[in-house]
Design a protein around this motif. Sequence first.
Motif, PDB file in Angstrom:
ATOM      1  N   LEU A  60      43.461  42.270  39.555  1.00 32.44           N
ATOM      2  CA  LEU A  60      42.256  41.757  38.902  1.00 32.44           C
ATOM      3  C   LEU A  60      41.233  42.881  38.705  1.00 32.44           C
ATOM      4  O   LEU A  60      41.198  43.840  39.484  1.00 32.44           O
ATOM      5  CB  LEU A  60      41.651  40.627  39.728  1.00 32.44           C
ATOM      6  CG  LEU A  60      42.487  39.344  39.751  1.00 32.44           C
ATOM      7  CD1 LEU A  60      41.981  38.384  40.811  1.00 32.44           C
ATOM      8  CD2 LEU A  60      42.470  38.678  38.377  1.00 32.44           C
ATOM      9  N   ALA A  99      42.167  32.366  40.566  1.00 30.92           N
ATOM     10  CA  ALA A  99      42.385  33.807  40.367  1.00 30.92           C
ATOM     11  C   ALA A  99      43.491  34.051  39.348  1.00 30.92           C
ATOM     12  O   ALA A  99      43.377  34.936  38.489  1.00 30.92           O
ATOM     13  CB  ALA A  99      42.724  34.477  41.689  1.00 30.92           C
ATOM     14  N   ASP A 110      44.564  30.137  45.202  1.00 30.65           N
ATOM     15  CA  ASP A 110      44.783  31.243  44.269  1.00 30.65           C
ATOM     16  C   ASP A 110      44.832  30.798  42.808  1.00 30.65           C
ATOM     17  O   ASP A 110      44.880  31.640  41.906  1.00 30.65           O
ATOM     18  CB  ASP A 110      46.099  31.963  44.600  1.00 30.65           C
ATOM     19  CG  ASP A 110      46.093  32.585  45.979  1.00 30.65           C
ATOM     20  OD1 ASP A 110      45.016  33.028  46.427  1.00 30.65           O
ATOM     21  OD2 ASP A 110      47.167  32.618  46.611  1.00 30.65           O
ATOM     22  N   SER A 140      42.076  33.351  35.994  1.00 36.25           N
ATOM     23  CA  SER A 140      41.134  34.384  35.562  1.00 36.25           C
ATOM     24  C   SER A 140      41.872  35.643  35.129  1.00 36.25           C
ATOM     25  O   SER A 140      41.400  36.369  34.251  1.00 36.25           O
ATOM     26  CB  SER A 140      40.118  34.703  36.657  1.00 36.25           C
ATOM     27  OG  SER A 140      40.686  35.493  37.676  1.00 36.25           O
ATOM     28  N   GLU A 150      40.975  36.548  49.798  1.00 36.49           N
ATOM     29  CA  GLU A 150      40.944  36.281  48.356  1.00 36.49           C
ATOM     30  C   GLU A 150      42.005  37.106  47.615  1.00 36.49           C
ATOM     31  O   GLU A 150      42.231  38.280  47.905  1.00 36.49           O
ATOM     32  CB  GLU A 150      39.552  36.646  47.845  1.00 36.49           C
ATOM     33  CG  GLU A 150      39.370  36.516  46.379  1.00 36.49           C
ATOM     34  CD  GLU A 150      37.959  36.934  45.968  1.00 36.49           C
ATOM     35  OE1 GLU A 150      37.766  37.178  44.766  1.00 36.49           O
ATOM     36  OE2 GLU A 150      37.067  37.028  46.827  1.00 36.49           O
TER      37      GLU A 150
END
Length: 163
Positions: A86, A11, A8, A14, A62
């Motif tokens: 996200l 992620a 993770d 990001s 994910e």
Amino acid sequence: MRPCEEGDVPALLSADRDGEIRRRHTRRPLTETQVREWFDDYRRDWRREKGGHWAVTRDGGEMLGRIALRGLDFDDGVADVAYWVLPAARGAGVAPGAVAALISWALYEIGLHRLELDHSTRNTVSCGVAMRYGYPLGGTERSAAVHADGRHDMHLHARIRGD
């Protein structure tokens, strides 16, 4: 929802590059090492019964977002809820699903009495999620949090067991 894991890290980094998350959250990771330190802090919070931090996923895969119980206080039966999603997962029910699951677990399985949720008054999407899942608006905290673009007023919502 599942605990955050090594996979993770990208992620979480990001998320910091997403303009919406940057505008709405005050704490940002800068490096992979810092994210791993946060994950260590998350595990420490869990062991000390002070908080829970989870990756929001579909079927354990994910990371689509993050949700947390912060400031967990079993003596008073309260905790704060925080989350983000996200960009690729927005509008797909990720935040509402995670909030609903966390409410059910925190209020009715572990027996907390009150869950608080605060957000910038400029974040109308989070306000809608809070209201939809039984967090009535309790008030506005003036100039309560520093965001990337300066101080924001914050809405405070609370959900009480039995609401």
